[in-house]
Design a protein around this motif. Structure first.
Motif, PDB file in Angstrom:
ATOM      1  N   HIS A 149       0.869  -1.174   0.000  1.00 40.05           N
ATOM      2  CA  HIS A 149       0.000   0.000   0.000  1.00 40.05           C
ATOM      3  C   HIS A 149       0.906   1.224   0.000  1.00 40.05           C
ATOM      4  O   HIS A 149       1.680   1.431   0.931  1.00 40.05           O
ATOM      5  N   ALA A 150       0.804   2.039  -1.040  1.00 36.84           N
ATOM      6  CA  ALA A 150       1.775   3.108  -1.274  1.00 36.84           C
ATOM      7  C   ALA A 150       1.525   4.331  -0.403  1.00 36.84           C
ATOM      8  O   ALA A 150       1.633   5.474  -0.853  1.00 36.84           O
ATOM      9  N   ARG A 151       1.168   4.117   0.854  1.00 40.47           N
ATOM     10  CA  ARG A 151       1.017   5.198   1.830  1.00 40.47           C
ATOM     11  C   ARG A 151       1.695   4.784   3.131  1.00 40.47           C
ATOM     12  O   ARG A 151       1.833   3.602   3.423  1.00 40.47           O
ATOM     13  N   ASN A 152       2.076   5.786   3.918  1.00 41.53           N
ATOM     14  CA  ASN A 152       2.508   5.513   5.280  1.00 41.53           C
ATOM     15  C   ASN A 152       1.300   5.184   6.145  1.00 41.53           C
ATOM     16  O   ASN A 152       0.180   5.613   5.859  1.00 41.53           O
ATOM     17  N   ALA A 153       1.524   4.444   7.202  1.00 41.36           N
ATOM     18  CA  ALA A 153       0.489   4.166   8.196  1.00 41.36           C
ATOM     19  C   ALA A 153       0.808   4.986   9.440  1.00 41.36           C
ATOM     20  O   ALA A 153       1.815   4.744  10.100  1.00 41.36           O
ATOM     21  N   TRP A 154      -0.024   5.956   9.729  1.00 42.46           N
ATOM     22  CA  TRP A 154       0.161   6.766  10.935  1.00 42.46           C
ATOM     23  C   TRP A 154      -0.522   6.044  12.080  1.00 42.46           C
ATOM     24  O   TRP A 154      -1.755   5.962  12.145  1.00 42.46           O
ATOM     25  N   LEU A 155       0.272   5.533  12.995  1.00 43.76           N
ATOM     26  CA  LEU A 155      -0.246   4.713  14.081  1.00 43.76           C
ATOM     27  C   LEU A 155      -0.896   5.538  15.179  1.00 43.76           C
ATOM     28  O   LEU A 155      -1.612   4.990  16.014  1.00 43.76           O
ATOM     29  N   GLN A 156      -0.650   6.831  15.202  1.00 35.36           N
ATOM     30  CA  GLN A 156      -1.240   7.698  16.213  1.00 35.36           C
ATOM     31  C   GLN A 156      -1.836   8.925  15.533  1.00 35.36           C
ATOM     32  O   GLN A 156      -1.212   9.527  14.666  1.00 35.36           O
ATOM     33  N   GLY A 157      -3.059   9.277  15.941  1.00 36.84           N
ATOM     34  CA  GLY A 157      -3.646  10.537  15.503  1.00 36.84           C
ATOM     35  C   GLY A 157      -4.579  10.461  14.320  1.00 36.84           C
ATOM     36  O   GLY A 157      -5.294  11.424  14.051  1.00 36.84           O
ATOM     37  N   LEU A 158      -4.601   9.338  13.588  1.00 38.84           N
ATOM     38  CA  LEU A 158      -5.471   9.219  12.428  1.00 38.84           C
ATOM     39  C   LEU A 158      -6.311   7.955  12.540  1.00 38.84           C
ATOM     40  O   LEU A 158      -5.835   6.920  13.014  1.00 38.84           O
ATOM     41  N   SER A 159      -7.554   8.054  12.096  1.00 40.11           N
ATOM     42  CA  SER A 159      -8.426   6.890  12.046  1.00 40.11           C
ATOM     43  C   SER A 159      -8.069   6.047  10.822  1.00 40.11           C
ATOM     44  O   SER A 159      -7.350   6.506   9.924  1.00 40.11           O
ATOM     45  N   PRO A 160      -8.567   4.799  10.746  1.00 36.82           N
ATOM     46  CA  PRO A 160      -8.302   3.997   9.541  1.00 36.82           C
ATOM     47  C   PRO A 160      -8.769   4.683   8.264  1.00 36.82           C
ATOM     48  O   PRO A 160      -8.101   4.596   7.228  1.00 36.82           O
ATOM     49  N   LYS A 161      -9.912   5.374   8.314  1.00 39.91           N
ATOM     50  CA  LYS A 161     -10.390   6.080   7.126  1.00 39.91           C
ATOM     51  C   LYS A 161      -9.434   7.206   6.742  1.00 39.91           C
ATOM     52  O   LYS A 161      -9.102   7.393   5.568  1.00 39.91           O
ATOM     53  N   GLU A 162      -8.977   7.970   7.739  1.00 34.17           N
ATOM     54  CA  GLU A 162      -8.039   9.057   7.453  1.00 34.17           C
ATOM     55  C   GLU A 162      -6.703   8.516   6.959  1.00 34.17           C
ATOM     56  O   GLU A 162      -6.021   9.164   6.167  1.00 34.17           O
ATOM     57  N   ASN A 163      -6.325   7.318   7.424  1.00 30.55           N
ATOM     58  CA  ASN A 163      -5.081   6.713   6.960  1.00 30.55           C
ATOM     59  C   ASN A 163      -5.149   6.307   5.500  1.00 30.55           C
ATOM     60  O   ASN A 163      -4.116   6.058   4.880  1.00 30.55           O
ATOM     61  N   ARG A 164      -6.353   6.207   4.954  1.00 28.01           N
ATOM     62  CA  ARG A 164      -6.499   5.903   3.527  1.00 28.01           C
ATOM     63  C   ARG A 164      -6.557   7.159   2.673  1.00 28.01           C
ATOM     64  O   ARG A 164      -6.610   7.056   1.443  1.00 28.01           O
TER      65      ARG A 164
END
Length: 513
Positions: free
Chosen positions: A349-364
């Motif tokens: 998946h060509a994005r970073n995964a922000w483990l803090q501060g973002l919801s799964p939807k925002e991480n997409r």
């Protein structure tokens, strides 16, 4: 002032000031001293503040405790002697109950701890209740309750690995397609639909298979604990028409993942995929998902354990980084470490995964897409199969990425717009498209709903996956409204379909008029 008011004023002057009495320090019943705080104020005071220290010359013999303290301690400890209960409390130099030296504790076996005063009550040794593991089953072990080896084996906790005793035959095992039935000359990972929680269940995959025959389909992520300790049939059963289909696992224990990989092979799946890309907090609490990218050696151990347990392909789905780590070296080292354990297929998946501060939807949506890093991985690891995921929707975008990497995984676009997959087989696999029209897909889907209805399964739960079938055409909104009407869910699917088709065609005629 009238006589009534004068009488009220006289009575008010004669009444004592209750608030002033509450604000006044309370008197000690035993010694005449005063305790801090206002009675009746509702304020809970600390034990050392409840009694104001007496001057040394006036300190009574009971200094350090009020009448009733020993009784409360005696009731709490269950000791019959108030002297023992009083000695169980420690007193500081000022004589305040609850302060000073700590209470004596008993050593294991009920022996008094060193320094305990004679006559002090022996506190029972601390008892450890049964501990719970991630699968929420009691684990047999030293000092963890009355679990026996027999009970552990009954739960599948013997030396063969947890859950080994729970293996059973599939409810309706589906055989994989015969060898050579696939499209020759193309990678099995050339085109796939992403695993999506609560969406890509067996009903959704059946609908997708009516539209494309050669696209690789993935299950929802299933945790190892759910498979080992839960209902295997509920999580693993599928339709024979779904092949090729892959099982995605969530977990971080090599033994558990190996056990689940054996389950996947017994149920006839075509691939086992390890989730290293989900950023949700719930998944992080289970110590798997995207947070595993920070422990590449653990992922390598998990992959090796699964490869040793099954002959199925073991693949990994992951991100290009975690949090604010944007260096290419991070994802390159992760892929290199896991590939050394035998993994040959990586879905990135060509994005970073922000483990803090973002919801799964925002991480997409919020972390930027960086397709160039995935293409660079393919150049640096030409022997590996690299597939790309993230933000790819149209056939033109798919073709553009296939020129750089080995495969493309499409996510929510395939779910919300299922008819967008109608030309995938002919364009990307050189095969004949299975469906010539939406009407043909709808008829085959109705036959599937009829089978569910006869079997007593709610067809409405399955129908939610097909609400986007007519998207982009006149009357699609009216068609969705009829199928979504909760008042019609008690009817047979054919009856609802007749009303939905009539509503759609009526909207088409109205638009043409």
């Amino acid at each position: 002032m009238g006589p009534g008011r004068r009488l009220c004023a006289q009575r008010a002057d004669a009444r004592p000031d209750r608030r002033a009495a509450q604000r006044a320090p309370a008197q000690c019943r035993a010694c005449g001293g005063h305790r801090d705080g206002a009675r009746g104020s509702g304020t809970r005071l600390r034990a050392q503040d409840r009694h104001r220290p007496h001057p040394p010359a006036l300190r009574p013999a009971h200094a350090g405790r009020h009448p009733g303290v020993a009784g409360r301690v005696r009731r709490r400890l269950g000791t019959p002697d108030s002297r023992h209960a009083a000695e169980a409390l420690a007193h500081d130099d000022g004589g305040h109950a609850g302060a000073g030296a700590p209470r004596p504790h008993a050593q294991p076996g009920g022996r008094p701890a060193p320094g305990a005063r004679p006559g002090a009550p022996l506190l029972p040794p601390a008892r450890r209740g049964p501990q719970r593991d991630r699968g929420r089953h009691t684990r047999a072990g030293r000092g963890q309750g009355p679990c026996t080896a027999l009970a552990a084996r009954q739960r599948g906790g013997d030396r063969r690995g947890r859950g080994a005793g729970l293996l059973r035959e599939p409810l309706a095992r589906a055989e994989p397609p015969a060898e050579g039935s696939g499209v020759s000359g193309h990678s099995p990972w050339r085109l796939s639909v992403a695993p999506m929680m609560d969406w890509t269940d067996r009903h959704c995959r059946y609908l997708h298979r009516l539209i494309t025959r050669h696209t690789l389909l993935y299950t929802e992520m299933v945790t190892t604990g759910a498979l080992i300790h839960g209902d295997q049939g509920r999580h693993l059963d599928y339709n024979a028409e779904e092949h090729p289909v892959a099982l995605q696992l969530g977990g971080s224990e090599p033994e558990d993942l190996a056990q689940c990989a054996r389950l996947a092979e017994r149920w006839g799946y075509d691939e086992v995929n390890l989730n290293c890309g989900c950023p949700s907090e719930r998944v992080q609490r289970g110590a798997f998902g995207a947070c595993l990218m920070n422990e590449p050696q653990l992922v390598a151990d998990c992959v090796k354990a699964m490869r040793d347990a099954t002959a199925l392909p073991v693949t990994v789905k992951h991100r290009i980084g975690t949090d604010k780590i944007e260096s290419y070296d991070f994802v390159r080292d992760f892929v290199g470490t896991v590939a050394a354990a035998g993994c040959e297929v990586f879905i990135v998946h060509a994005r970073n995964a922000w483990l803090q501060g973002l919801s799964p939807k925002e991480n997409r949506e919020i972390p930027p897409l960086r397709y160039e890093l995935v293409a660079r991985l393919k150049r640096d690891f030409p022997q590996l199969t690299i597939a790309i995921n993230g933000g790819i929707k149209t056939p033109e975008q798919i073709a553009e990425q296939l020129a750089l990497v080995d495969g493309v995984m499409v996510g929510r676009e395939a779910y919300h717009e299922p008819w967008s997959m109608a030309q995938w087989d002919s364009r990307f696999f050189g095969a004949t498209d299975p469906a010539a029209s939406r009407e043909q897909v709808e008829e085959q889907w109705l036959q599937y709903l009829d089978r569910l209805h006869v079997a007593g399964v709610s067809w409405a739960y399955a129908m939610r996956h097909a609400l986007g079938l007519w998207n982009g055409t006149p009357g699609a909104r009216r068609w969705r409204q009829v199928w979504s009407d909760h008042r019609l869910k008690t009817l047979a699917p054919r009856e609802v379909a007749a009303q939905a088709t009539a509503a759609r065609l009526g909207a088409v005629a109205l638009a043409a008029a």
